[in-house]
Design a protein around this motif. Sequence first.
Motif, mmCIF file in Angstrom:
data_model
loop_
_atom_site.group_PDB
_atom_site.id
_atom_site.type_symbol
_atom_site.label_atom_id
_atom_site.label_comp_id
_atom_site.label_asym_id
_atom_site.label_seq_id
_atom_site.Cartn_x
_atom_site.Cartn_y
_atom_site.Cartn_z
ATOM 1 N N CYS A 133 6.349 54.590 4.794
ATOM 2 C CA CYS A 133 5.015 55.068 5.191
ATOM 3 C C CYS A 133 4.161 55.267 3.945
ATOM 4 C CB CYS A 133 5.121 56.410 5.905
ATOM 5 S SG CYS A 133 5.947 56.324 7.486
ATOM 6 N N VAL A 193 3.336 58.194 9.964
ATOM 7 C CA VAL A 193 4.677 58.741 10.185
ATOM 8 C C VAL A 193 5.601 57.691 10.804
ATOM 9 C CG1 VAL A 193 3.949 61.135 10.444
ATOM 10 C CG2 VAL A 193 3.966 59.635 12.442
ATOM 11 N N CYS A 194 6.920 57.902 10.603
ATOM 12 C CA CYS A 194 7.920 57.004 11.182
ATOM 13 C C CYS A 194 9.167 57.828 11.494
ATOM 14 C CB CYS A 194 8.236 55.870 10.199
ATOM 15 S SG CYS A 194 9.251 56.425 8.807
ATOM 16 N N LYS A 204 6.183 56.755 0.757
ATOM 17 C CA LYS A 204 6.806 58.086 0.724
ATOM 18 C C LYS A 204 8.179 58.049 0.045
ATOM 19 C CE LYS A 204 4.399 59.881 4.818
ATOM 20 N NZ LYS A 204 4.599 60.491 6.178
ATOM 21 N N CYS A 213 10.619 59.870 8.272
ATOM 22 C CA CYS A 213 9.955 61.074 7.764
ATOM 23 C C CYS A 213 9.781 62.129 8.855
ATOM 24 C CB CYS A 213 8.661 60.750 7.029
ATOM 25 S SG CYS A 213 7.460 59.768 7.896
ATOM 26 N N CYS A 231 10.913 56.613 2.900
ATOM 27 C CA CYS A 231 10.570 55.628 3.929
ATOM 28 C C CYS A 231 9.379 54.819 3.426
ATOM 29 C CB CYS A 231 10.230 56.306 5.255
ATOM 30 S SG CYS A 231 8.748 57.327 5.185
HETATM 31 ZN ZN LIG Z 1 7.863 57.514 7.245
#
Ligand SMILES: [Zn+2]
Length: 478
Positions: free
Chosen positions: A28, A40-41, A23, A44, A26
């Motif tokens: 991901c 997701v993290c 992304k 994000c 990040c």
């Molecule tokens: Zn992320």
Amino acid sequence: MNENSYETVIGLEVHAQLLTETKLFCSCRPEYGADPNTRVCPVCMGLPGALPVLNKESVTMAIMMGLALECDIAPESVFSRKNYFYPDCPKNYQISMYDKPLCGNGSLKIETDAGERTIGVERIHLEDDSGKMSHETGRGSLVDFNRCGVPLIEIVSRPDIRTGGEAAEYLMRLQQILRYLGICDGNLEEGSMRCDVNISLRRTGSGKLGTKTEIKNLNSFKAVQKGIEFEVERQRSLLERGKRVEQITNLWDQDRGRLVMMRSKEEAHDYRYFPEPDLLPLEVQGEWIEQAREMIPELPIERERRFKNEYGLSSYDCGVLCADKGVADYFEIVAKTTGLAKKSSNWVMREVMGELNNLACAIEDFPVYPENLAKLIKLVQDGTISGSAGREVFEEMIKSGGGPEEIIKRLGLEQISNSIEIESIIEEIISDHPDEVSRYREGKKKLLGFFVGQVMKKSRGKANPKLARDIIIGKLGG
Ligand SMILES: [Zn+2]
């Protein structure tokens, strides 16, 4: 009132999802169709304390698109926060570029009925995507954050477009370039390429723009064209009746083929942009731009021009062959191997593209390798097999994936160019059709076609038709 007293002014904003490994801010991995909320993290999701780190690959891709559209690349650009509250945006702001975008001042040439036109490209900037809402009966509203933070470029045209057809052509060209660059799959239906349209009408010759309305949710070239034509007529009819055009946003209803109002000006957003405090200004030096430039392949318009010069094909053929980079690559291998450009383009445009359509298959997955198609075309050309047998071999190559020589042997399709063999077939036909023979001899020369047809039928398409024709004339008299 004269129909030509208004001029249509159209601008397009196109969002293209970049095919990066990770992304925008990040690590991901974007993955279409993954289980909801599994990609997701904290970054994000915008959780407190999580800091964005810019993905260089996405910047390189944005520069590539900028160069392809002849933009200036800004030595310094700035990410800003675009603040809005919506349940699919957990940060409550989107990181975008506002007054200092990465690319600006470009252009794109399109073909129209009135000849070539140049559409200005005002800017291209990077931004992150939001999540996705779905509203399901009985389950309420669901939100999937997987798409949050996926890198997008937004390509904003100048209001240079005049008709729905031009808008569709512009969008088609953008899609083609994105695909040639390999930075976006350009899939309108899946939303990896999205298009919003601004439309206004003004008095012809007036420099002042009229009130514009917006159409969102256009997910096909046809929808873009139809949506615009619909809106232009709506505005024209209002203006001609002396009414005002309100600033509204419409959605295009694909199923009913009409516009539906989404919101009016009163609900318009105030985004309160300010520079993103967690990211430094983006500096793009010469070397970075040169690296991006080296990654740009020959673009569709240049390739069409080269095909025209190098292979002597029509503009139409060049356009069809170059529409897809994979097809153009495939054609080039066939044409170079056979040295027969026109025949190669016929085979690729009719047989290959027809089959790709039937099989809903990409050229990369097509079972007939271009080298094998080239061999087949040469075998037809030198008379080893007939044209109809060629198509039979082609069918078999699709099924079994083998090379043409092996299939010709296996199916016994070598053309009969042995006059003794053909003569004996012709003698049988003559004795089977005494009526036709006497009518032919009485002057009904059109029956020659009938006899040749019989020979082809009896030989299961293997007889050399020219030789058969000569022998028949020899036996029955010219
Ligand atoms: Zn992320």
